[in-house]
Design a protein around this motif. Structure first.
Motif, PDB file in Angstrom:
ATOM      1  N   HIS A   1      67.773  28.366  30.262  1.00 18.68           N
ATOM      2  CA  HIS A   1      67.870  29.105  31.515  1.00 18.68           C
ATOM      3  C   HIS A   1      67.247  30.487  31.360  1.00 18.68           C
ATOM      4  CE1 HIS A   1      69.370  29.926  35.456  1.00 18.68           C
ATOM      5  NE2 HIS A   1      70.198  30.887  35.066  1.00 18.68           N
ATOM      6  N   LYS A   2      66.458  30.876  32.345  1.00 21.04           N
ATOM      7  CA  LYS A   2      65.795  32.180  32.368  1.00 21.04           C
ATOM      8  C   LYS A   2      64.803  32.323  31.217  1.00 21.04           C
ATOM      9  CE  LYS A   2      67.775  33.942  35.964  1.00 21.04           C
ATOM     10  NZ  LYS A   2      66.962  34.112  37.172  1.00 21.04           N
ATOM     11  N   THR A   3      64.122  31.241  30.890  1.00 19.88           N
ATOM     12  CA  THR A   3      63.158  31.293  29.783  1.00 19.88           C
ATOM     13  C   THR A   3      61.715  31.244  30.264  1.00 19.88           C
ATOM     14  OG1 THR A   3      63.220  28.889  29.517  1.00 19.88           O
ATOM     15  CG2 THR A   3      64.742  30.206  28.151  1.00 19.88           C
ATOM     16  N   ARG A   4      61.482  30.949  31.549  1.00 17.32           N
ATOM     17  CA  ARG A   4      60.111  30.772  32.017  1.00 17.32           C
ATOM     18  C   ARG A   4      59.630  31.852  32.970  1.00 17.32           C
ATOM     19  NH1 ARG A   4      58.968  25.351  34.495  1.00 17.32           N
ATOM     20  NH2 ARG A   4      56.865  26.135  34.316  1.00 17.32           N
ATOM     21  N   LYS A   5      60.515  32.540  33.625  1.00 20.89           N
ATOM     22  CA  LYS A   5      60.096  33.545  34.594  1.00 20.89           C
ATOM     23  C   LYS A   5      59.620  34.797  33.857  1.00 20.89           C
ATOM     24  CE  LYS A   5      61.530  35.794  38.836  1.00 20.89           C
ATOM     25  NZ  LYS A   5      62.647  36.053  39.744  1.00 20.89           N
ATOM     26  N   ARG A   6      58.325  35.019  33.910  1.00 22.79           N
ATOM     27  CA  ARG A   6      57.680  36.075  33.131  1.00 22.79           C
ATOM     28  C   ARG A   6      58.277  37.456  33.421  1.00 22.79           C
ATOM     29  NH1 ARG A   6      52.548  35.170  34.521  1.00 22.79           N
ATOM     30  NH2 ARG A   6      52.253  33.729  32.811  1.00 22.79           N
ATOM     31  N   SER A   7      58.484  37.791  34.677  1.00 22.63           N
ATOM     32  CA  SER A   7      58.989  39.129  35.011  1.00 22.63           C
ATOM     33  C   SER A   7      60.410  39.334  34.467  1.00 22.63           C
ATOM     34  CB  SER A   7      58.958  39.371  36.517  1.00 22.63           C
ATOM     35  OG  SER A   7      59.744  38.411  37.200  1.00 22.63           O
ATOM     36  N   PHE A   8      61.228  38.281  34.492  1.00 23.78           N
ATOM     37  CA  PHE A   8      62.580  38.408  33.941  1.00 23.78           C
ATOM     38  C   PHE A   8      62.524  38.559  32.424  1.00 23.78           C
ATOM     39  CE2 PHE A   8      66.495  36.902  32.071  1.00 23.78           C
ATOM     40  CZ  PHE A   8      67.434  37.642  32.780  1.00 23.78           C
ATOM     41  N   ARG A   9      61.695  37.757  31.786  1.00 27.02           N
ATOM     42  CA  ARG A   9      61.577  37.852  30.324  1.00 27.02           C
ATOM     43  C   ARG A   9      61.145  39.244  29.892  1.00 27.02           C
ATOM     44  NH1 ARG A   9      58.112  32.911  29.370  1.00 27.02           N
ATOM     45  NH2 ARG A   9      56.655  34.518  28.805  1.00 27.02           N
ATOM     46  N   ARG A  10      60.185  39.810  30.582  1.00 26.59           N
ATOM     47  CA  ARG A  10      59.727  41.163  30.238  1.00 26.59           C
ATOM     48  C   ARG A  10      60.855  42.168  30.394  1.00 26.59           C
ATOM     49  NH1 ARG A  10      53.966  40.710  33.263  1.00 26.59           N
ATOM     50  NH2 ARG A  10      52.859  39.686  31.564  1.00 26.59           N
ATOM     51  N   ALA A  11      61.556  42.090  31.511  1.00 26.13           N
ATOM     52  CA  ALA A  11      62.671  43.015  31.745  1.00 26.13           C
ATOM     53  C   ALA A  11      63.765  42.796  30.703  1.00 26.13           C
ATOM     54  CB  ALA A  11      63.224  42.834  33.158  1.00 26.13           C
ATOM     55  N   PHE A  12      64.064  41.532  30.391  1.00 27.39           N
ATOM     56  CA  PHE A  12      65.103  41.224  29.409  1.00 27.39           C
ATOM     57  C   PHE A  12      64.761  41.817  28.044  1.00 27.39           C
ATOM     58  CE2 PHE A  12      66.704  38.565  25.959  1.00 27.39           C
ATOM     59  CZ  PHE A  12      68.065  38.692  26.185  1.00 27.39           C
ATOM     60  N   TRP A  13      63.552  41.567  27.558  1.00 27.48           N
ATOM     61  CA  TRP A  13      63.170  42.076  26.248  1.00 27.48           C
ATOM     62  C   TRP A  13      63.086  43.600  26.260  1.00 27.48           C
ATOM     63  CZ3 TRP A  13      63.857  39.677  21.892  1.00 27.48           C
ATOM     64  CH2 TRP A  13      63.911  38.292  21.889  1.00 27.48           C
ATOM     65  N   GLY A  14      62.774  44.176  27.412  1.00 22.77           N
ATOM     66  CA  GLY A  14      62.823  45.636  27.536  1.00 22.77           C
ATOM     67  C   GLY A  14      64.237  46.161  27.349  1.00 22.77           C
ATOM     68  N   THR A  15      65.223  45.467  27.932  1.00 21.94           N
ATOM     69  CA  THR A  15      66.615  45.903  27.767  1.00 21.94           C
ATOM     70  C   THR A  15      67.072  45.714  26.329  1.00 21.94           C
ATOM     71  OG1 THR A  15      67.583  43.766  28.426  1.00 21.94           O
ATOM     72  CG2 THR A  15      67.219  45.390  30.175  1.00 21.94           C
ATOM     73  N   VAL A  16      66.585  44.683  25.669  1.00 16.83           N
ATOM     74  CA  VAL A  16      66.916  44.480  24.253  1.00 16.83           C
ATOM     75  C   VAL A  16      66.380  45.663  23.443  1.00 16.83           C
ATOM     76  CG1 VAL A  16      66.489  43.045  22.208  1.00 16.83           C
ATOM     77  CG2 VAL A  16      67.028  41.966  24.407  1.00 16.83           C
ATOM     78  N   GLY A  17      65.141  46.039  23.708  1.00 13.62           N
ATOM     79  CA  GLY A  17      64.556  47.173  22.990  1.00 13.62           C
ATOM     80  C   GLY A  17      65.316  48.468  23.227  1.00 13.62           C
ATOM     81  N   VAL A  18      65.674  48.731  24.473  1.00 12.92           N
ATOM     82  CA  VAL A  18      66.435  49.945  24.795  1.00 12.92           C
ATOM     83  C   VAL A  18      67.785  49.922  24.096  1.00 12.92           C
ATOM     84  CG1 VAL A  18      67.612  51.170  26.678  1.00 12.92           C
ATOM     85  CG2 VAL A  18      65.252  50.406  26.974  1.00 12.92           C
ATOM     86  N   ASN A  19      68.453  48.765  24.104  1.00 15.63           N
ATOM     87  CA  ASN A  19      69.755  48.649  23.468  1.00 15.63           C
ATOM     88  C   ASN A  19      69.655  48.893  21.963  1.00 15.63           C
ATOM     89  OD1 ASN A  19      71.817  46.715  21.953  1.00 15.63           O
ATOM     90  ND2 ASN A  19      72.754  47.481  23.853  1.00 15.63           N
ATOM     91  N   ILE A  20      68.665  48.314  21.328  1.00 17.17           N
ATOM     92  CA  ILE A  20      68.499  48.486  19.880  1.00 17.17           C
ATOM     93  C   ILE A  20      68.160  49.939  19.548  1.00 17.17           C
ATOM     94  CG2 ILE A  20      67.026  47.884  17.914  1.00 17.17           C
ATOM     95  CD1 ILE A  20      67.020  45.004  19.001  1.00 17.17           C
ATOM     96  N   LEU A  21      67.329  50.571  20.350  1.00 17.61           N
ATOM     97  CA  LEU A  21      67.011  51.987  20.118  1.00 17.61           C
ATOM     98  C   LEU A  21      68.256  52.861  20.281  1.00 17.61           C
ATOM     99  CD1 LEU A  21      63.544  52.352  21.871  1.00 17.61           C
ATOM    100  CD2 LEU A  21      64.028  52.443  19.411  1.00 17.61           C
TER     101      LEU A  21
END
Length: 143
Positions: free
Chosen positions: A108-128
């Protein structure tokens, strides 16, 4: 000569204009989770990371996993969905490990490009943010 066997319908019909692409390799999610878990464990034991930080990640991950599962069921039933914004916020506040697992388990939520970009952006912000917290609160080594 016409094809005697009709094609089976897709599980979910494609809507025109959707931002779909090929999913990222599942190994990326699992490697990210393993590296994060190892880093968090290392920070806990070696740097004295507060106990509530891994607990927060665990609790937020359970909530995010459940939210993705509920949203997947709702998508299949064409019922009211959990907003993408809510899913992203759950990841941003520490639930992204559970969200990654849910994405793989529920597909689920693995194919929508705009969601994936936003998701990985939140992962990066969280890790930082976590790295900044650890660097500000960790005892100075070598003193």
């Amino acid at each position: 000569m016409p094809n005697p066997r009709p094609r089976a319908p897709l599980a979910t019909p494609e809507r025109p204009g959707r931002d779909l692409s090929k999913p990222l390799p599942a190994a990326l999610s699992w490697i990210t989770l393993i590296a994060f878990s190892a880093s968090l464990t290392g920070a806990y034991f070696a740097l004295g990371l507060a106990w509530w930080v891994p607990a927060l990640y665990g609790a937020a991950s359970v909530v995010a996993f459940a939210a993705y599962g509920i949203d997947k069921v709702a998508a299949r039933r064409q019922a009211n969905r959990i907003s993408e914004q809510t899913l992203l916020v759950l990841g941003l506040v520490g639930g992204w490990p559970g969200a990654l697992v849910a994405q793989q388990v529920f597909r689920h939520k693995t194919r929508k490009r705009s969601f994936r970009r936003a998701f990985w952006g939140t992962v990066g912000v969280n890790i930082l943010a976590l790295a900044a917290y650890v660097s500000l609160t960790a005892p100075v080594l070598g003193t």
